[in-house]
Design an enzyme around this catalytic site. Sequence first.
Site, PDB file in Angstrom:
ATOM      1  NE  ARG A   1      -0.320  16.574 -12.935  1.00 43.64           N
ATOM      2  CZ  ARG A   1       0.435  15.853 -12.158  1.00 43.64           C
ATOM      3  NH1 ARG A   1       0.254  15.890 -10.841  1.00 43.64           N
ATOM      4  NH2 ARG A   1       1.388  15.081 -12.647  1.00 43.64           N
TER       5      ARG A   1
ATOM      6  CG  HIS B   1       4.781  10.200 -24.422  1.00 42.28           C
ATOM      7  ND1 HIS B   1       3.428   9.957 -24.375  1.00 42.28           N
ATOM      8  CD2 HIS B   1       4.990  11.348 -23.723  1.00 42.28           C
ATOM      9  CE1 HIS B   1       2.845  10.919 -23.677  1.00 42.28           C
ATOM     10  NE2 HIS B   1       3.756  11.767 -23.263  1.00 42.28           N
TER      11      HIS B   1
ATOM     12  CD  GLU C   1       5.337  15.758 -22.812  1.00 45.58           C
ATOM     13  OE1 GLU C   1       4.570  16.741 -22.724  1.00 45.58           O
ATOM     14  OE2 GLU C   1       4.939  14.580 -22.758  1.00 45.58           O
TER      15      GLU C   1
ATOM     16  CE  LYS D   1       4.328  17.355 -14.433  1.00 51.39           C
ATOM     17  NZ  LYS D   1       4.416  16.123 -15.186  1.00 51.39           N
TER      18      LYS D   1
ATOM     19  CD  GLU E   1      -5.154  15.737 -15.451  1.00 50.77           C
ATOM     20  OE1 GLU E   1      -3.956  15.424 -15.385  1.00 50.77           O
ATOM     21  OE2 GLU E   1      -5.906  15.352 -16.335  1.00 50.77           O
TER      22      GLU E   1
ATOM     23  CG  ASN F   1      -3.124  15.559 -19.972  1.00 52.14           C
ATOM     24  OD1 ASN F   1      -2.162  14.827 -20.057  1.00 52.14           O
ATOM     25  ND2 ASN F   1      -3.908  15.614 -18.917  1.00 52.14           N
TER      26      ASN F   1
ATOM     27  NE  ARG G   1      -4.031  -2.111   1.859  1.00 54.34           N
ATOM     28  CZ  ARG G   1      -4.003  -3.105   2.748  1.00 54.34           C
ATOM     29  NH1 ARG G   1      -3.203  -3.036   3.794  1.00 54.34           N
ATOM     30  NH2 ARG G   1      -4.783  -4.145   2.595  1.00 54.34           N
TER      31      ARG G   1
ATOM     32  CE  LYS H   1      -1.567  13.562 -14.586  1.00 52.95           C
ATOM     33  NZ  LYS H   1      -1.999  14.034 -15.915  1.00 52.95           N
TER      34      LYS H   1
ATOM     35  CG  HIS I   1      -0.352  14.603 -23.583  1.00 52.96           C
ATOM     36  ND1 HIS I   1       0.215  15.815 -23.920  1.00 52.96           N
ATOM     37  CD2 HIS I   1       0.615  13.942 -22.875  1.00 52.96           C
ATOM     38  CE1 HIS I   1       1.447  15.884 -23.421  1.00 52.96           C
ATOM     39  NE2 HIS I   1       1.713  14.755 -22.797  1.00 52.96           N
TER      40      HIS I   1
ATOM     41  CG  HIS J   1      -2.251   9.463 -24.470  1.00 51.15           C
ATOM     42  ND1 HIS J   1      -2.824   9.869 -23.280  1.00 51.15           N
ATOM     43  CD2 HIS J   1      -0.917   9.678 -24.310  1.00 51.15           C
ATOM     44  CE1 HIS J   1      -1.882  10.311 -22.454  1.00 51.15           C
ATOM     45  NE2 HIS J   1      -0.729  10.208 -23.061  1.00 51.15           N
TER      46      HIS J   1
END
Length: 359
Positions: A238, A262, A182, A224, A234, A242, A118, A140, A245, A249
């Site tokens: 935030r 990427h 980025e 960032k 987010e 993206n 955990r 993330k 993205h 993606h």
Amino acid sequence: MKTFTVELGARSYPIYIGSGLLSRPELYQQHIKSKQVLVLTNETVAALYLEPVVSAFTGYTVATVILPDGEQYKTLEFLNRVFDELLTRKFNRNATLIALGGGVIGDMGGFAAACYQRGIPFIQIPTTLLAQVDSSVGGKTGVNHALGKNMIGAFYQPLCVLADTATLNTLDNRQFSAGLAEVIKYGLIRDIEFFVWLENNMEKLLERDPELLAYVIERSCLNKAQVVADDETESGVRATLNLGHTFGHAIETGCGYGSYLHGEAVAIGTCQAADLSWRLGWLDDNEKDRVIRLLAQARLPITPPELATERFLELMEVDKKNLDGQIRLILLHAIGKATLPVNIDHSTLRMTLENYGKA
Ligand code: NAD
Ligand code: GLY
């Protein structure tokens, strides 16, 4: 060396940036409270940088997991190798995981740390430009699923980030450019001054002038860190990180993980986002052209692959920003000013998918 702090209350942490920091292990060791350490890396990075990290831990129990190299291994199946090793070695919940590598290893290492018993502490040692300017900062973490990129994951912050800019000397030009996608993103979403600076300095940056590179990494991390501090999980701003993205993606998943890097997929997606913003009347001709020109100048691809529009749309329907089955995108109101996620009318989106980048 420069140090920035990601301000997240009790979970705040430093980002150390500088050349040669791998030979200063005290910077990250000061954050480690146990004698059990697992270093996660891949075959390429292990050959280059594993030894200095492991040899810094005399008197510790050190395990290593070396994954095959590639986005196609960013899966639950390969993540399980980390859990196998942690359990075989009977590592406790104060054991520390060190992710040494690019964004794939950082995302997987963070997710393994979030899940094992955990949650165990972890440290990011990013070794690609993309990881140093983006993925190692902000917590993330996760893996891909065959049906969607980064669909399985958690928010989980590291104890610190150590970016040794000297490791970028071994990065090939294609990977270096992927990181620039980025970097350009920060200029586009919130930092027009940086965007203009990049327009004026891209040629020298591609030659990897050390002073310019240091500036770019620092300014990116600062951007960032500020966004993450404002909106860690987010629920608002935030999401602007993206930009491009959702298109990107879809390209990564649709073409098979690893066929586009990427950063390359994000570059194409950013051009598509600029095209859509222009169709909506938010960017003028000149602004749209500047976005595409800078990405091309960074030696990034700007033309989408052959994916049928229906397939593109189907892939874009699997995205974490979508709500109630509605595609939501980050677009641009201007260079330096991103929208929050906006519901997109399919007919305009189709215009971009069918027309942008087609001869
Ligand atoms: P990557 O991790 O695949 O690394 C790129 C390549 O460079 C790999 O082949 C790697 O072995 C090699 N490499 C790494 N360091 C090197 C070095 N110093 N010298 C030579 N080769 C080196 O890819 P990436 O571009 O670093 O990261 C992309 C991943 O990051 C994607 O999975 C993406 O989803 C993720 N990402 C996550 C976030 C986030 O916020 N968590 C943000 C952006 C991207
Ligand atoms: N790269 C997107 C984010 O960190 O939110």
